[in-house]
Design an enzyme around this catalytic site. Structure first.
Site, PDB file in Angstrom:
ATOM      1  N   HIS A 369       0.650  -1.158  -0.135  1.00 31.66           N
ATOM      2  CA  HIS A 369       0.141   0.083   0.019  1.00 31.66           C
ATOM      3  C   HIS A 369       0.701   1.294  -0.048  1.00 31.66           C
ATOM      4  O   HIS A 369       0.132   2.473   0.066  1.00 31.66           O
ATOM      5  CB  HIS A 369      -1.031   0.118   1.334  1.00 31.66           C
ATOM      6  N   LYS A 560      -9.191  13.864   3.644  1.00 32.41           N
ATOM      7  CA  LYS A 560      -8.209  12.867   3.851  1.00 32.41           C
ATOM      8  C   LYS A 560      -7.288  12.890   4.968  1.00 32.41           C
ATOM      9  O   LYS A 560      -7.462  14.210   5.656  1.00 32.41           O
ATOM     10  CB  LYS A 560      -7.346  12.764   2.532  1.00 32.41           C
ATOM     11  N   ARG A 561      -6.539  11.811   5.386  1.00 33.89           N
ATOM     12  CA  ARG A 561      -5.914  12.090   6.521  1.00 33.89           C
ATOM     13  C   ARG A 561      -4.823  13.302   6.407  1.00 33.89           C
ATOM     14  O   ARG A 561      -4.484  13.611   5.252  1.00 33.89           O
ATOM     15  CB  ARG A 561      -4.906  10.724   6.637  1.00 33.89           C
ATOM     16  N   LYS A 566       0.548  14.450   1.487  1.00 36.33           N
ATOM     17  CA  LYS A 566      -0.782  14.951   0.710  1.00 36.33           C
ATOM     18  C   LYS A 566      -0.920  16.435   0.393  1.00 36.33           C
ATOM     19  O   LYS A 566      -1.963  16.885  -0.324  1.00 36.33           O
ATOM     20  CB  LYS A 566      -1.984  14.309   1.561  1.00 36.33           C
ATOM     21  N   THR A 668      -8.419   6.788  -2.923  1.00 40.41           N
ATOM     22  CA  THR A 668      -9.877   6.231  -3.197  1.00 40.41           C
ATOM     23  C   THR A 668     -10.803   7.432  -3.110  1.00 40.41           C
ATOM     24  O   THR A 668     -11.753   7.455  -3.720  1.00 40.41           O
ATOM     25  CB  THR A 668     -10.017   5.022  -2.263  1.00 40.41           C
ATOM     26  N   LYS A 672     -14.369   8.556  -5.322  1.00 42.63           N
ATOM     27  CA  LYS A 672     -15.709   8.930  -4.599  1.00 42.63           C
ATOM     28  C   LYS A 672     -16.047  10.387  -5.154  1.00 42.63           C
ATOM     29  O   LYS A 672     -17.047  10.495  -5.496  1.00 42.63           O
ATOM     30  CB  LYS A 672     -15.459   8.746  -3.003  1.00 42.63           C
TER      31      LYS A 672
HETATM   32  C1  LIG Z   1     -12.159   7.441   1.176  1.00 43.24           C
HETATM   33  C2  LIG Z   1     -11.778   7.652   2.705  1.00 43.24           C
HETATM   34  C3  LIG Z   1     -10.446   7.862   2.970  1.00 43.24           C
HETATM   35  C4  LIG Z   1      -9.164   7.521   1.741  1.00 43.24           C
HETATM   36  O1  LIG Z   1      -9.126   8.968   1.096  1.00 43.24           O
HETATM   37  P1  LIG Z   1      -7.977   9.515   0.236  1.00 43.24           P
HETATM   38  O2  LIG Z   1      -8.313  10.703  -0.157  1.00 43.24           O
HETATM   39  O3  LIG Z   1      -7.825   8.267  -0.795  1.00 43.24           O
HETATM   40  O4  LIG Z   1      -6.825   9.448   1.331  1.00 43.24           O
HETATM   41  C5  LIG Z   1      -9.958   8.338   4.025  1.00 43.24           C
HETATM   42  N1  LIG Z   1     -11.112   8.416   5.204  1.00 43.24           N
HETATM   43  C6  LIG Z   1     -12.226   7.826   4.825  1.00 43.24           C
HETATM   44  C7  LIG Z   1     -13.370   8.067   6.107  1.00 43.24           C
HETATM   45  C8  LIG Z   1     -12.454   7.579   3.475  1.00 43.24           C
HETATM   46  O5  LIG Z   1     -14.127   7.382   3.505  1.00 43.24           O
END
Ligand SMILES: *Cc1c(COP(=O)(O)O)cnc(C)c1O
Length: 839
Positions: A369, A560-561, A566, A668, A672
């Protein structure tokens, strides 16, 4: 005289789906399970009653699925993951069962607020971010495609912390998700497993005169499985997520009790239960804590012992373990399973090494990952050996045999041997878990094309040379059920009205939307839908944060985190840039924007926490200043999780995917957003590249250095000051922050962050700044033309078919697991009362 009333119930209270039956079942559960009647019932009582009503309606599917898997001799996927970020179950189960509307009407008929009951569920936050959420999406797609599968993981008592924002800073609160009970899980204490830890090993000669080894552990801990049904979308398949909870072993420490050391025995019990107490809140970074290794070994050992027990129950020879189970390692967290399965086969099943190793290698596959060096797990030999002495011996033996093979293929190449060794001997000695995973697995995959290519070139280059045939790519995906149907009912209806509903299980069908792009009426409807969703989010922001935002403004989102790679700080530099432009020219024409941030920082990650403070500090000024407040708004949404994600992703116009190229394995969140019609501003990183390929370069805002350019620049010698000194605006923005403009004159507050940007800037924020700003200006231009924007938005949704987790799971099934669907026949198992035979 009236005849006695004869009531004929054609529907069973636990399975019937008519409105009347649902209402009766709901009130019944309120009474008999919660022990309440409406006058006393709390919102949570109502939620629980509803959850049990829904659970009853999927139990037959669940038990039929379980029975089918036990009876049939098919191969089963076992997805091993230390994290499952499931999100709330209620809404998803209603969607997948196809009873969302009936249940909503039944609840509303009782004058209860249905939305409020959905909101009542505490989500099981048993994951940090993308990795755990991926596991959850994959379970949904496995069940939807009728694939026999289990998820195995840890039932943390405290999941990822709840985040509060106080004075702009992150504050962590423990996540007490089990406080009011969890109606979705069923504990199975009768299927508990004993897991050994510590102690030593000794050689002995068995009754048949063979030299063998036995492990004398110093402690054992009991694992109790907790099962949750994972129902597929409109199928009879309900797979199982089995999470293990640690408890004190009964057999152990009986003697302490008898010796009169009662408190000592109780302390042992409490210590045992600590094992699954809390999820480590680090994302994309390892911490070398012994408890973490204990957690990993614990859930893996429980799982493997349990699988071997299933085979025994079926009289299926353990020598054919791999025919029955395809074990997927979600990152290296469960990689100790390779040594544990060897131990069980060698020491318990008394197999010889070669037979055991062949089974292991045919059972496991490994998903990597991350390329970040700080995220590659390694355990100090001393700690590892004291906790798992037998496994250390086994790993030494695996290593020695592996290096013998390498020596034959590359004679005299001692550097290569050192590079490939499962034991890092460059300083303090460590076990390298990714290397164990590579040697013990038949397949190794990255999670996006670029990531898989870089794996072969960088961190796993030596392994690629030894085992090129093991390497493959499986680009991530997300489930359209949760991330479109459940979270965005308005867009779902609009799409379904246009093209029917097949797309929900066949996301490529969204392509049919392309023919509506030139339909002005459809574009107007598309905009109306997006506007309504933005209004909802605006109301939420007003209620929760007291921030008023204009739903007409461009919703620019980064959730995101929080991590330097990032680059949330790059985003906030853009906000500060726009603000400074307005300060310099208050009459400047500017596309109004609402910047929405969300995400948790690891509690020990100072720089990430300071970034949160900076976002809030800039927001405080920009939201208030009359020159900016009608055109720019900044909102930091606290406690970003799946529940809040379901509100956020659908409301975005612009998705920020701005990681330094080469650093984000896939992402991911990017998928979305785009599925919900957001346009992406992004670098050539992770799955952004493939999203851009699919939606078309003209519908994607690209900026920044490529991974190769990042590499070259670093090799040449990157000097961030060259960029700030030659860029007046960039320098002015950095100076503004340094001056304490956003920190009430405090010039020290953001110094660590600014120093990092101006001295080494490891994530090339300054190098990408101008390209980012220019790209954002193009975004603003396009947004001014609603028709052009809507075209691009529709095309984004229409071309996201590839990024369904259904596609990803089909590829895993075909290329890695070699498993086929097994449809579930509900008529095959007459469990219903009356027809059920007790033997
Ligand atoms: C999809 C998702 C992530 C991943 O987000 P990235 O932008 O790909 O880092 C992290 N936390 C939650 C709650 C998510 O639904």
């Amino acid at each position: 005289m009236q005849p006695p009333e004869i009531q004929i119930r054609v529907e069973d209270d636990r399975t019937g789906l008519s409105q009347e039956t649902l209402k009766r079942a709901f009130l019944d559960n309120l009474f008999y399970i919660q022990g309440k009647f409406p006058r006393l019932a709390s919102k949570n009582d109502y939620y629980m009653a509803l959850a049990y009503t829904v659970r009853d309606r999927l139990l037959k599917r669940w038990l039929s699925t379980t029975a089918t898997y036990l009876d049939r001799q098919q191969r089963c996927v076992c997805y091993l993951s230390a994290e499952f970020l499931m999100g709330p179950h209620l809404g998803n189960n209603l969607i997948n069962l196809g009873i969302y509307d009936q249940v909503k009407r039944a609840v509303e008929d009782l004058c209860i607020d249905f939305e409020a009951l959905l909101e009542q569920e505490e989500e099981p936050g048993l994951g940090n971010g993308g990795l755990g959420r991926l596991a959850a999406c994959y379970l949904d797609s496995l069940a939807t495609q009728e694939i026999p599968a289990f998820g195995f993981g840890i039932r943390y008592e405290f999941g990822i912390f709840d985040q509060e924002i106080k004075d702009g800073w992150q504050v962590e609160i423990t996540d007490k998700w089990l406080r009011y009970g969890n109606p979705w899980e069923i504990p199975r204490p009768e299927w508990s497993v004993e897991v050994p830890f510590g102690g030593y090993t000794e050689r002995f000669r068995d009754e048949r005169g063979r030299d063998r080894i036995r492990w004398i552990p110093s402690q054992t801990i009991k694992g109790i499985p907790y099962d949750t049904p994972i129902l597929g979308y409109r199928t009879n398949t309900a797979n199982t997520l089995r999470l293990w909870k640690a408890e004190a072993s009964e057999s152990f420490n009986f003697s302490a009790f008898n010796d009169g050391d009662y408190y000592g025995a109780v302390r042992e019990k409490v210590m045992s239960e600590n094992l699954t107490k809390v999820l480590y809140p680090n994302d994309a970074k390892v911490i070398g804590k012994q408890l973490r290794l204990e957690q990993q070994f614990f859930f893996v050992s429980c799982t493997l012992q349990h699988l071997i027990r299933i085979l025994a129950g079926q009289n299926f020879p353990v020598a054919r373990f791999h025919e029955k189970f395809a074990l997927q390692l979600n990152d290296t967290h469960p990689a100790i399973a390779i040594a544990e399965l060897m131990r069980l086969l060698l020491d318990r099943e008394q197999m010889d090494w070669d037979a055991a190793w062949a089974i292991v290698q045919q059972s496991f596959a490994y998903t990597n990952h991350t390329l970040l060096p700080e995220a590659l797990e390694k355990w100090p030999i001393a700690m590892f050996g004291s906790l798992l002495p037998r496994h250390l011996e086994i790993i030494y033996e695996i290593n020695s045999r592996f290096l013998d093979e390498v020596r034959l293929r590359f004679p005299g190449d001692n550097d290569r041997l050192a590079r490939l060794s499962l034991i890092d001997e460059s300083g303090e000695r460590y076990v390298r878990m990714a290397y164990l995973a590579c040697v013990g697995s038949h397949t190794i995959n990255g999670v996006a094309e670029l990531h898989s290519a870089l794996l072969k070139k960088t961190v796993l280059a030596d392994f690629y040379e030894v085992f090129p045939e093991k390497f493959t790519n499986k680009t991530n995906g997300v489930t359209p059920r949760r991330w479109l149907v459940l979270s965005n009912p308005r867009l779902t209806d609009l799409i379904t009205d246009a093209i029917g509903s097949r797309w929900i299980e066949h996301l490529e069908d969204l392509r049919q939307l392309e023919s509506y792009v030139e339909d002005a009426g459809f574009r107007a409807q598309w905009r109306q839908v997006k506007y309504a969703i933005k209004q909802d989010l605006a109301a939420y922001l007003e209620k929760r944060l007291g921030i008023q935002v204009d739903p007409q403004s461009l919703f620019d989102m980064q959730v995101k985190r929080i991590h330097e790679y990032k680059r949330q700080h790059l985003n906030i530099l853009h906000v500060a840039t726009l603000y400074l432009r307005l300060k310099r020219d208050p009459n400047l024409e500017m596309t109004p924007r609402t910047f929405i941030f969300g995400g948790k920082a690891a509690p020990s990650y100072t720089m990430a926490k300071l970034t949160i403070k900076l976002v809030n500090a800039v927001g405080e000024i920009v939201n208030k200043d009359p020159v900016s407040r009608d055109r720019l708004k900044v909102a930091f949404v606290p406690d970003f999780n799946v529940t809040i994600g379901q509100k956020i992703y659908p409301a975005a116009d612009l998705s920020e995917q701005i990681s330094t190229a080469g650093m984000e394995a896939s992402g991911t969140g990017n998928m979305k957003f785009a599925m919900n019609g957001a346009l992406t501003i992004g670098t050539l990183d992770g799955a952004n590249i493939e999203i851009r390929e699919e939606v078309g370069a003209e519908n994607f805002f690209l900026f920044g250095l490529s991974a190769a350019e990042v590499c070259e620049l670093k090799a040449r010698g990157y000097r961030p000051q060259d960029y700030s000194q030659s860029n007046e605006m960039l320098q002015a923005v950095l100076d503004l922050i340094a001056d304490g403009y956003f920190s009430h004159g405090d010039r020290d507050l953001f110094r660590p962050l600014l120093d990092r940007l101006q001295s080494d800037d490891p994530f090339l924020v300054l190098a990408d700044y101008q390209s980012y700003i220019d790209c954002q200006d193009r975004v603003s231009q396009v947004y001014r033309d609603p028709d052009q924007w809507s075209r691009k938005s529709i095309l984004n949704t229409a071309r996201m078919g590839k990024f369904s987790s259904d596609r990803a799971i089909r590829e895993y099934c075909r290329d890695i697991w070699k498993v086929e669907p097994v449809p579930i026949d509900l008529a095959a198992y007459p469990f219903d009362a009356g027809s059920c035979q007790i033997q």
